[in-house]
Design an enzyme around this catalytic site. Sequence first.
Site, mmCIF file in Angstrom:
data_model
loop_
_atom_site.group_PDB
_atom_site.id
_atom_site.type_symbol
_atom_site.label_atom_id
_atom_site.label_comp_id
_atom_site.label_asym_id
_atom_site.label_seq_id
_atom_site.Cartn_x
_atom_site.Cartn_y
_atom_site.Cartn_z
ATOM 1 C CG ASP A 176 46.138 29.934 45.811
ATOM 2 O OD1 ASP A 176 45.095 30.128 45.500
ATOM 3 O OD2 ASP A 176 47.040 30.837 46.254
ATOM 4 C CD GLU A 177 45.793 33.284 42.288
ATOM 5 O OE1 GLU A 177 45.047 33.313 41.496
ATOM 6 O OE2 GLU A 177 46.128 34.266 43.193
ATOM 7 C CB SER B 276 36.627 37.058 47.880
ATOM 8 O OG SER B 276 37.670 35.901 47.176
ATOM 9 C CB CYS C 215 31.149 46.685 46.449
ATOM 10 S SG CYS C 215 30.827 47.932 44.980
ATOM 11 C CB SER D 210 35.749 38.705 43.252
ATOM 12 O OG SER D 210 35.772 39.293 44.662
ATOM 13 C CG MET D 211 41.514 39.182 41.787
ATOM 14 S SD MET D 211 42.293 40.488 40.851
ATOM 15 C CE MET D 211 44.011 40.279 42.011
HETATM 16 ZN ZN ZN Z 1 28.705 48.121 44.805
#
Ligand code: ZN
Length: 198
Positions: free
Chosen positions: A92-93, A24, A149, A21-22
């Site tokens: 990248d990306e 990370s 998170c 994810s972003m």
């Molecule tokens: Zn969570």
Amino acid sequence: MQIEKNNQINRLGWIEVICGSMFSGKTEELIRRLKRARIARQKVEIFKPGIDKRYDEVNVVSHDENAILSTPVESASQILLLTNDVDVVGIDEAQFFDNELPAVCNTLAAHGIRVIVAGLDMDYLGKPFGPMPELIAMAEDVMKVHAICMNCGDLAQFTHRKVEDNHLVMLGTTDTYEPLCRRCYYEKMKQQGSGQSS
Ligand code: ZN
């Protein structure tokens, strides 16, 4: 591409994927591998999609500003044209590239080049993103990195868009996106679903 001229034709190339994810640490991991290759005097070249102009035109800049020089390109096939006499190609990306990217990476690997691809594996709707699923399927090595998170502190693999916008490609940082775990992501999506039609 002039790589046939070199002695690399006898060497085996391969494909590595770093996904998640972003926030990370994908770009940080990509840069760590590229710097290690550079220490071993390997020639390293980095490409990113021209679309990503958030931080810097020329540098791949990770969030800790550990920069490495890179070339923005408009299409995946341009990577083949611009790759010259290198041992390692970093991308990248990768999620923002067109669907030619897996074939381009295959061609590079067939010419003895180590290809390291970093990208978001899922978009903000939790769907596989662009050429990433195909790259993950064909890679020799896949590393999934996780963020934390922002809601509960568990490991996060989803990128939640905090503002209402239905465009798939919307660049942003922590104002716009937050990493969430599965439970918190689907809870928030359910809450947003009552107000959003998509
Ligand atoms: Zn969570």
